[in-house]
Design a protein around this motif. Sequence first.
Motif, PDB file in Angstrom:
ATOM      1  N   MET A   1     -23.636 -35.351  12.355  1.00 21.74           N
ATOM      2  CA  MET A   1     -23.541 -34.862  13.728  1.00 21.74           C
ATOM      3  C   MET A   1     -23.830 -35.976  14.739  1.00 21.74           C
ATOM      4  O   MET A   1     -23.230 -36.026  15.814  1.00 21.74           O
ATOM      5  CB  MET A   1     -24.511 -33.706  13.943  1.00 21.74           C
ATOM      6  N   GLU A   2     -24.746 -36.881  14.389  1.00 22.45           N
ATOM      7  CA  GLU A   2     -25.073 -37.986  15.292  1.00 22.45           C
ATOM      8  C   GLU A   2     -23.860 -38.880  15.530  1.00 22.45           C
ATOM      9  O   GLU A   2     -23.680 -39.410  16.629  1.00 22.45           O
ATOM     10  CB  GLU A   2     -26.217 -38.823  14.715  1.00 22.45           C
ATOM     11  N   GLU A   3     -23.040 -39.061  14.492  1.00 14.81           N
ATOM     12  CA  GLU A   3     -21.844 -39.900  14.638  1.00 14.81           C
ATOM     13  C   GLU A   3     -20.859 -39.264  15.606  1.00 14.81           C
ATOM     14  O   GLU A   3     -20.211 -39.953  16.411  1.00 14.81           O
ATOM     15  CB  GLU A   3     -21.177 -40.106  13.272  1.00 14.81           C
ATOM     16  N   TYR A   4     -20.725 -37.952  15.532  1.00 19.38           N
ATOM     17  CA  TYR A   4     -19.823 -37.268  16.460  1.00 19.38           C
ATOM     18  C   TYR A   4     -20.363 -37.324  17.891  1.00 19.38           C
ATOM     19  O   TYR A   4     -19.589 -37.354  18.849  1.00 19.38           O
ATOM     20  CB  TYR A   4     -19.593 -35.828  16.007  1.00 19.38           C
ATOM     21  N   ALA A   5     -21.695 -37.348  18.041  1.00 19.96           N
ATOM     22  CA  ALA A   5     -22.279 -37.541  19.363  1.00 19.96           C
ATOM     23  C   ALA A   5     -21.917 -38.923  19.905  1.00 19.96           C
ATOM     24  O   ALA A   5     -21.585 -39.076  21.089  1.00 19.96           O
ATOM     25  CB  ALA A   5     -23.794 -37.367  19.301  1.00 19.96           C
TER      26      ALA A   5
ATOM     27  N   THR B   1     -18.277 -32.312   7.509  1.00 21.55           N
ATOM     28  CA  THR B   1     -19.059 -31.707   8.588  1.00 21.55           C
ATOM     29  C   THR B   1     -19.679 -30.382   8.168  1.00 21.55           C
ATOM     30  O   THR B   1     -20.760 -30.020   8.648  1.00 21.55           O
ATOM     31  CB  THR B   1     -18.193 -31.499   9.843  1.00 21.55           C
ATOM     32  N   MET B   2     -19.021 -29.665   7.262  1.00 14.83           N
ATOM     33  CA  MET B   2     -19.618 -28.438   6.738  1.00 14.83           C
ATOM     34  C   MET B   2     -20.933 -28.763   6.023  1.00 14.83           C
ATOM     35  O   MET B   2     -21.938 -28.052   6.173  1.00 14.83           O
ATOM     36  CB  MET B   2     -18.655 -27.748   5.773  1.00 14.83           C
ATOM     37  N   ILE B   3     -20.947 -29.854   5.272  1.00 16.86           N
ATOM     38  CA  ILE B   3     -22.132 -30.236   4.516  1.00 16.86           C
ATOM     39  C   ILE B   3     -23.230 -30.779   5.433  1.00 16.86           C
ATOM     40  O   ILE B   3     -24.417 -30.467   5.254  1.00 16.86           O
ATOM     41  CB  ILE B   3     -21.758 -31.278   3.441  1.00 16.86           C
ATOM     42  N   THR B   4     -22.856 -31.561   6.438  1.00 18.40           N
ATOM     43  CA  THR B   4     -23.891 -32.161   7.289  1.00 18.40           C
ATOM     44  C   THR B   4     -24.441 -31.190   8.329  1.00 18.40           C
ATOM     45  O   THR B   4     -25.607 -31.297   8.720  1.00 18.40           O
ATOM     46  CB  THR B   4     -23.351 -33.410   8.008  1.00 18.40           C
ATOM     47  N   SER B   5     -23.633 -30.244   8.782  1.00 10.36           N
ATOM     48  CA  SER B   5     -24.115 -29.325   9.820  1.00 10.36           C
ATOM     49  C   SER B   5     -24.924 -28.173   9.250  1.00 10.36           C
ATOM     50  O   SER B   5     -25.755 -27.580   9.955  1.00 10.36           O
ATOM     51  CB  SER B   5     -22.941 -28.781  10.643  1.00 10.36           C
ATOM     52  N   VAL B   6     -24.689 -27.832   7.990  1.00  9.00           N
ATOM     53  CA  VAL B   6     -25.458 -26.776   7.315  1.00  9.00           C
ATOM     54  C   VAL B   6     -26.127 -27.421   6.110  1.00  9.00           C
ATOM     55  O   VAL B   6     -25.587 -27.448   5.009  1.00  9.00           O
ATOM     56  CB  VAL B   6     -24.539 -25.613   6.880  1.00  9.00           C
ATOM     57  N   SER B   7     -27.304 -27.965   6.324  1.00 16.67           N
ATOM     58  CA  SER B   7     -27.956 -28.777   5.296  1.00 16.67           C
ATOM     59  C   SER B   7     -29.473 -28.722   5.455  1.00 16.67           C
ATOM     60  O   SER B   7     -29.999 -28.241   6.470  1.00 16.67           O
ATOM     61  CB  SER B   7     -27.503 -30.241   5.417  1.00 16.67           C
ATOM     62  N   GLU B   8     -30.156 -29.226   4.449  1.00 18.01           N
ATOM     63  CA  GLU B   8     -31.624 -29.311   4.530  1.00 18.01           C
ATOM     64  C   GLU B   8     -32.024 -30.210   5.698  1.00 18.01           C
ATOM     65  O   GLU B   8     -32.951 -29.894   6.458  1.00 18.01           O
ATOM     66  CB  GLU B   8     -32.196 -29.860   3.227  1.00 18.01           C
ATOM     67  N   LYS B   9     -31.303 -31.323   5.862  1.00 13.93           N
ATOM     68  CA  LYS B   9     -31.611 -32.230   6.971  1.00 13.93           C
ATOM     69  C   LYS B   9     -31.453 -31.523   8.316  1.00 13.93           C
ATOM     70  O   LYS B   9     -32.317 -31.639   9.189  1.00 13.93           O
ATOM     71  CB  LYS B   9     -30.688 -33.452   6.919  1.00 13.93           C
TER      72      LYS B   9
ATOM     73  N   VAL C   1     -34.225 -31.142  11.121  1.00 15.76           N
ATOM     74  CA  VAL C   1     -34.092 -31.989  12.306  1.00 15.76           C
ATOM     75  C   VAL C   1     -33.810 -31.195  13.576  1.00 15.76           C
ATOM     76  O   VAL C   1     -34.341 -31.514  14.651  1.00 15.76           O
ATOM     77  CB  VAL C   1     -32.984 -33.039  12.074  1.00 15.76           C
ATOM     78  N   MET C   2     -32.976 -30.161  13.476  1.00 18.46           N
ATOM     79  CA  MET C   2     -32.527 -29.473  14.690  1.00 18.46           C
ATOM     80  C   MET C   2     -33.670 -28.871  15.525  1.00 18.46           C
ATOM     81  O   MET C   2     -33.628 -28.945  16.764  1.00 18.46           O
ATOM     82  CB  MET C   2     -31.493 -28.403  14.350  1.00 18.46           C
ATOM     83  N   PRO C   3     -34.702 -28.271  14.931  1.00 20.71           N
ATOM     84  CA  PRO C   3     -35.794 -27.777  15.779  1.00 20.71           C
ATOM     85  C   PRO C   3     -36.413 -28.883  16.636  1.00 20.71           C
ATOM     86  O   PRO C   3     -36.725 -28.668  17.812  1.00 20.71           O
ATOM     87  CB  PRO C   3     -36.801 -27.212  14.770  1.00 20.71           C
ATOM     88  N   ASN C   4     -36.582 -30.071  16.058  1.00 18.26           N
ATOM     89  CA  ASN C   4     -37.131 -31.196  16.820  1.00 18.26           C
ATOM     90  C   ASN C   4     -36.177 -31.632  17.921  1.00 18.26           C
ATOM     91  O   ASN C   4     -36.612 -32.010  19.014  1.00 18.26           O
ATOM     92  CB  ASN C   4     -37.431 -32.370  15.887  1.00 18.26           C
ATOM     93  N   GLU C   5     -34.877 -31.595  17.622  1.00 19.06           N
ATOM     94  CA  GLU C   5     -33.894 -31.994  18.627  1.00 19.06           C
ATOM     95  C   GLU C   5     -33.905 -31.026  19.817  1.00 19.06           C
ATOM     96  O   GLU C   5     -33.829 -31.437  20.971  1.00 19.06           O
ATOM     97  CB  GLU C   5     -32.499 -32.068  18.016  1.00 19.06           C
TER      98      GLU C   5
END
Length: 310
Positions: free
Chosen positions: A98-102, A218-226, A230-234
Amino acid sequence: MPQIQVRGTSHYYEWIKTPKDGEKKPVMVFMHGWGGSSRYWETPAKALSETFDCLLYDMRGFGRSRKLSPVGNGNVLAEESSPLAEEPATAQELTYEMEEYADDLAGLLETLQCDRVYVNAHSMGASVAVFFLNRYPELVEKAILTCSGVFEYDEKAFKAFHKFGGYVVKFRPRWLYQLPLVDQMFMKRFVHRPLPSAISRAFLDDFLMADYQAAVGTMITSVSEKAAQVMPNEFAKLTVPTLIVAGEYDIIIPAAMGRVAAGLSDKVEYVEIPDTAHFPMLEAPEAYLKVVQEFLGIGTERSFDQTVAS
């Protein structure tokens, strides 16, 4: 078809503008979700074009920005044996994080010489937008995140989702598009109110034509343990005024996830639109427009006309 090189890859983009006596208007950039394209943002953008110059673009690997993976027998779009099969490297070795798409969006805005914008993002695009807001806060006035939130990690459920999703993405015969009512069946899981056939068929077409590696990556990176970690902190780090808009009956990203995300930062407001699911801007367009106007502190005479370009 306007294309622009961003970080070594070609991106489709378009402007929706309503001239206003030479007045320079602020820019609102629209970001689509997984498997889709900017086409479904066209009517919301037209409704807001009295106030904004609206920039629509297709993210890398999707819509008209796709770089097709190798095809097999012609009946499916891709035959890779591994969900993340190796592809020819780009000059910058881009990934599907997701960071790369940003960073893609930042590159697009720099190339188009857009200094400070409003962001209107949906679903996976909203996840990308959260990273963009935190990495480039100086580029954003306000942001609207439609159908976004945080979720808890469930290893068994995530693995099953990735496995099933990989099969769905791998086997996408084009003849599906010709079946009667297949577009309505395809969209049934995403909406509470049925959409016009032209819009549903555009969604199906975008899904069938999405690049294999981008769709699976993107399916794997957007719905993942990471992502779950990470998203709550973001969300908690957000400094840009942000509105989360949720659909009451959304089963893709349930409204509860949006409420949790909004509670993590005093910069985030939350609104839930009744009787809608994953596409409230299309299921209840007038209600959605009103919510966005109130958040932005604007008014417009434009209303939604639910059509989509083919």
